[in-house]
Structures are given as C-alpha cells and as structure tokens.
Design an enzyme around this catalytic site. Structure first.
Site, PDB file in Angstrom:
ATOM      1  N   ASP A 221       0.862  -1.190   0.000  1.00  0.00           N
ATOM      2  CA  ASP A 221       0.000   0.000   0.000  1.00  0.00           C
ATOM      3  C   ASP A 221       0.898   1.239   0.000  1.00  0.00           C
ATOM      4  O   ASP A 221       2.014   1.181  -0.517  1.00  0.00           O
ATOM      5  CB  ASP A 221      -0.955  -0.071   1.208  1.00  0.00           C
ATOM      6  CG  ASP A 221      -2.247   0.683   0.950  1.00  0.00           C
ATOM      7  OD1 ASP A 221      -2.167   1.893   0.676  1.00  0.00           O
ATOM      8  OD2 ASP A 221      -3.331   0.088   1.014  1.00  0.00           O
ATOM      9  N   HIS A 244       2.218   1.974  -3.251  1.00  0.00           N
ATOM     10  CA  HIS A 244       1.394   3.048  -3.830  1.00  0.00           C
ATOM     11  C   HIS A 244       2.045   4.421  -3.749  1.00  0.00           C
ATOM     12  O   HIS A 244       1.417   5.423  -4.069  1.00  0.00           O
ATOM     13  CB  HIS A 244       0.012   3.064  -3.170  1.00  0.00           C
ATOM     14  CG  HIS A 244      -0.760   1.788  -3.359  1.00  0.00           C
ATOM     15  ND1 HIS A 244      -1.980   1.536  -2.796  1.00  0.00           N
ATOM     16  CD2 HIS A 244      -0.455   0.667  -4.072  1.00  0.00           C
ATOM     17  CE1 HIS A 244      -2.408   0.334  -3.151  1.00  0.00           C
ATOM     18  NE2 HIS A 244      -1.489  -0.214  -3.918  1.00  0.00           N
TER      19      HIS A 244
END
Ligand SMILES: *[C@@H]1O[C@H](CO)[C@@H](O)[C@H](O)[C@H]1NC(C)=O
Ligand SMILES: *[C@@H]1O[C@H](CO)[C@@H](O)[C@H](O)[C@H]1NC(C)=O
Ligand SMILES: *[C@@H]1O[C@H](CO)[C@@H](O)[C@H](O)[C@H]1NC(C)=O
Ligand SMILES: *[C@@H]1O[C@H](CO)[C@@H](O)[C@H](O)[C@H]1NC(C)=O
Length: 396
Positions: A221, A244
């Site tokens: 993430d 991310h």
C-alpha cells in the site's frame, strides 16, 4: 594561575566522572532473558519482554531494555511509559515474530509504544507474519469490526529516535505514528510483497515534528501516508516500491480534520509504484486544508502516476461526485522530478472546482513515457512553471 588552584578543579572533575560511573552502574539494564524469555520461537515471549520493559522503565535512568540476538515469538508487546527518564531498547540481531493467526489478536496493535519521552530504539526485525491475513476476506468489508494489528503503533512518543529497524510482512500498516512530537526515524527497512493488503509502510497523523531519513520501503500500500494534522515532517533518502508511493490524504472525509502542513520530501526514489507523489481529497467533502508541501529531487522509475493531485478521489464509487472537495490546497511545489512514467499522463493536477489550488509551483520536471510523448492534465489550478518541464505542464 598557581599549581594549587589548577589541581583543584581537575580533581573535582575526576570525582564527577567517578560519580557518573557509579550512577551508570545503578542504571537499570534489563535483559529479557532474566524475565524468562525463551527465544525458542515457540514460547510466547510477549509477557517476558513486556515485564522486562516495565522494570527498565521504572528503573534509574538512563535505563535500557536488552533483547539479545535470537528469534522470539510474541503475541503482544507493550512498551508503555511514562518512564523515570531516558530509556533505550536494544534489539540488534533480534527477530521478533507475531503469531500468524489473526484470530489470536484482540486489539489493533501488535507492538504498542505509548507515553514515552526520550526513547532510543535500535535494531530488531519485527515480523508480523501477515501472509494469511492478506488472503482472508473476513475483515475486508467495511461493516465488520476486525482488529487487524499494526506491527508497531506509536502513540504520544516525544523526543525519541528509532534506528536500524526492520519491519516485515505486517498484517496491517507496518508503523503507525500518532500524536507524537519531535521524533526521528533513521535507517529503516520495510518489506512486504506488492500484493499485501493495507500494509502502508508508515502512516502518520496528528503530530508535529517527524524526520524520516534513509528508508527502503517495499510494500503493498502507501509507502508513507499522511493523515490529517501531520505537521513539520521531513522525508529524506527514502526509496519506495513496490507500493502506492507517497500519499497525503485522503482528506475531507471526517469532521474537524486538522490541516496537513509543512511536509518536505527530498532525495527520494520511487520504483514501480502506482503513484509517485500524491495529494488526494474526497469530493463532496468536509472542509480541510493541506499547505506548504514540497517535493524536491525525486527520481521516478516506471511509476504509473508520478505527479498527482487528485481532489476527486473516489475509489469504488464510494462517494458522490456531485459537489467538489472543500479541502484547500496551497503552497505545494514539485521541483526537480525526473525519470519515467508507466502511463501517458505523467502529471495530473486535478484541483477542486469549489476551492481551486493556490500557489502551486512546478519546476524542472523531466518525465518520459516509452509509448509516446508524456502529457499533463490540469483543472482548477494555475501553477507557476519555472525551468524546463517535460511534459509541458498545464498549457492553457
Ligand atoms: C528535522 O529536520 C529539519 C531540517 O533538517 C530540522 O530543522 C528539524 O529540527 C528536524 N526535526 C527533528 C525532530 O529531528
Ligand atoms: C541529495 O542527493 C544529492 C546527490 O545524491 C546529495 O548531494 C545531497 O546532499 C542530498 N541532499 C540531501 C538533503 O540529502
Ligand atoms: C505560502 O507561500 C507564501 C510565499 O511563497 C508565503 O508568504 C505564505 O505564508 C505561505 N502560506 C502558507 C499557508 O504556507
Ligand atoms: C529528459 O530526459 C531524457 C531521458 O533521460 C533526456 O534524453 C532529455 O534530454 C531530458 N530532457 C531535458 C529537458 O532535460
């Protein structure tokens, strides 16, 4: 000065040193083995580690907790203050593993560090063993109340240093830092696969003063995510990917969010991440602000959205796009950002139609795309452009 008066201060100095040495001998150094830690990788050493901390914390400062090299299994660990004075945790060469079974956890943190001033934590590998948790669908709908533990949760920690630490395969975020002022993280390794779920490398919110220097973050993430109330944060020499990327927000979802203010990113490298540098807010949102956010000297290697302001952030259509975001973005700069974009739109500055972005600066950008010329997309923003930019940014 005669001989006599010269010798006197010297002997006073010696006495001072001797007294300091005596004081150091009284300082509490607590080895977890003396509290029954087995280090066999099977016994739950959580209670032994927590009890050793309690003694060190209550002992004469400067005190320390020693976790000798070895592999320890621990269900829950609490490092709770306040302590008598400055305290150290030395975990060089130690690996601490969480049980893999999510069902064993009844709270949202594995290692909880709370209410401590002047802590120095050095070394240690913290393995959340989260592989089965990422696959489980049990907690994935937003209705269920699940306790998925964060590897290290810091709350109300001040004036402290965390260095040479490694976090791997956390079940949830690796490190969460909340309500903590004036702390430093140095030389971190964070590692989880790109397909691990919700494993933000570091999540920070509601704090003032945090420096993160030299970290290598591979995760599923956000590399580092910033919630509301993040202030005066300096990020340097951080490499991200997979994951991310850097994410400020999403902002505007909850009432009374505090502004995000004074975030400086410098000398970072993003490789194969979905985003590079991103600021996002929800449409139809509550008021908020993010200001004084600066990204400088960033290298992008094959990043999907290298530069992104997204004030219409609405994944899985979980919001209404009927009215614009009320989160005001101002004083944001993107300088000396170069490398490769994995998609055509290398720069996307989508600001709110309700509260347009103010004082956005873009300078010396060079982002190329292998499938043709890279482009930019802009709305509700008039950035100040200096130096050469590839692609051309926000040309009217
Ligand atoms: C973080 O770095 C900045 C800039 O180098 C410095 O001014 C600040 O005092 C540092 N803060 C901490 C908590 O170390
Ligand atoms: C950033 O990197 C450059 C080149 O690698 C180096 O000269 C400079 O000192 C670094 N700056 C910071 C603030 O780390
Ligand atoms: C924005 O930047 C300008 C100068 O560039 C400065 O005068 C102003 O105080 C800054 N505002 C905020 C909210 O940071
Ligand atoms: C941008 O980068 C490419 C590839 O590295 C290079 O060929 C080009 O000269 C650069 N352009 C500018 C304006 O710096």
């Amino acid at each position: 000065m005669d001989k006599h008066t010269y010798i006197l201060p010297t002997s006073v100095y010696c006495i001072f040193i001797i007294m300091s040495l005596i004081a150091m001998n009284n300082a509490a150094v607590v080895d977890i083995k003396t509290k029954g830690a087995k280090g066999d990788g099977v016994t739950d050493d959580g209670p032994a580690i927590t009890n050793a901390w309690k003694d060190a914390c209550a002992g004469a400062p400067p005190s320390s907790l020693l976790i000798p090299p070895g592999t320890y299994l621990a269900l829950l660990i609490d490092f709770l203050g306040p302590c008598k004075g400055p305290i150290e945790i030395i975990a060089k060469g130690a690996t601490i593993k969480a049980p893999p079974e999510l069902a064993k956890f009844t709270r949202d943190s594995w290692i909880k560090i709370m209410n401590v001033d002047k802590l120095t934590m050095t070394g240690g590998t913290f393995d959340g063993q989260g592989q089965a948790t990422w696959k489980s669908t049990k907690c994935q709908d937003s209705q269920s109340t699940c306790n998925i533990p964060v590897n290290l949760r810091l709350n109300k920690i001040t004036g402290s240093v965390f260095r040479d630490m490694t976090s791997v395969n956390s079940k949830n975020f690796h490190i969460a830092v909340l309500a903590c002022d004036n702390n430093r993280f140095e030389n971190l390794v964070i590692d989880a696969p790109g397909n691990s779920v919700n494993t933000d490398g570091m999540h920070i919110a509601k704090l003032n003063g945090l420096n993160i220097t030299n970290a290598n973050i591979k995760t599923g993430d956000d590399c580092i995510s910033f919630g509301d109330g993040s202030k005066n944060v300096h990020i340097q020499q951080v490499t991200c990917g997979p994951g991310h990327g850097f994410g400020v927000g999403s902002l505007g979802k909850y009432p009374s969010e505090e502004p995000v203010q004074g975030i400086f990113f410098k000398n970072c490298t993003m490789t194969g991440t979905t985003n590079g540098v991103r600021i996002k807010s929800w449409p139809a949102s509550l008021p908020g602000a993010a200001r004084d956010i600066h990204f400088e000297d960033i290298i992008m290697n094959n990043v999907q959205n290298p530069i992104l302001i997204d004030q219409e952030y609405c994944p899985n259509n979980q919001c209404k796009k009927t009215s614009p975001s009320k989160v005001k973005l101002s004083n944001v700069s993107f300088k000396r950002i170069r490398g490769t974009s994995a998609t055509k739109v290398a720069v996307k500055l989508v600001c709110s139609a309700g509260v347009p972005c103010d004082n956005i600066e873009v300078a010396d950008i060079n982002l190329t795309f292998s499938g043709g010329p890279a482009t930019s997309e802009c709305s509700n923003v008039k950035p100040k452009i200096t130096g050469a930019t590839v692609p051309v940014v926000c040309k009217a």
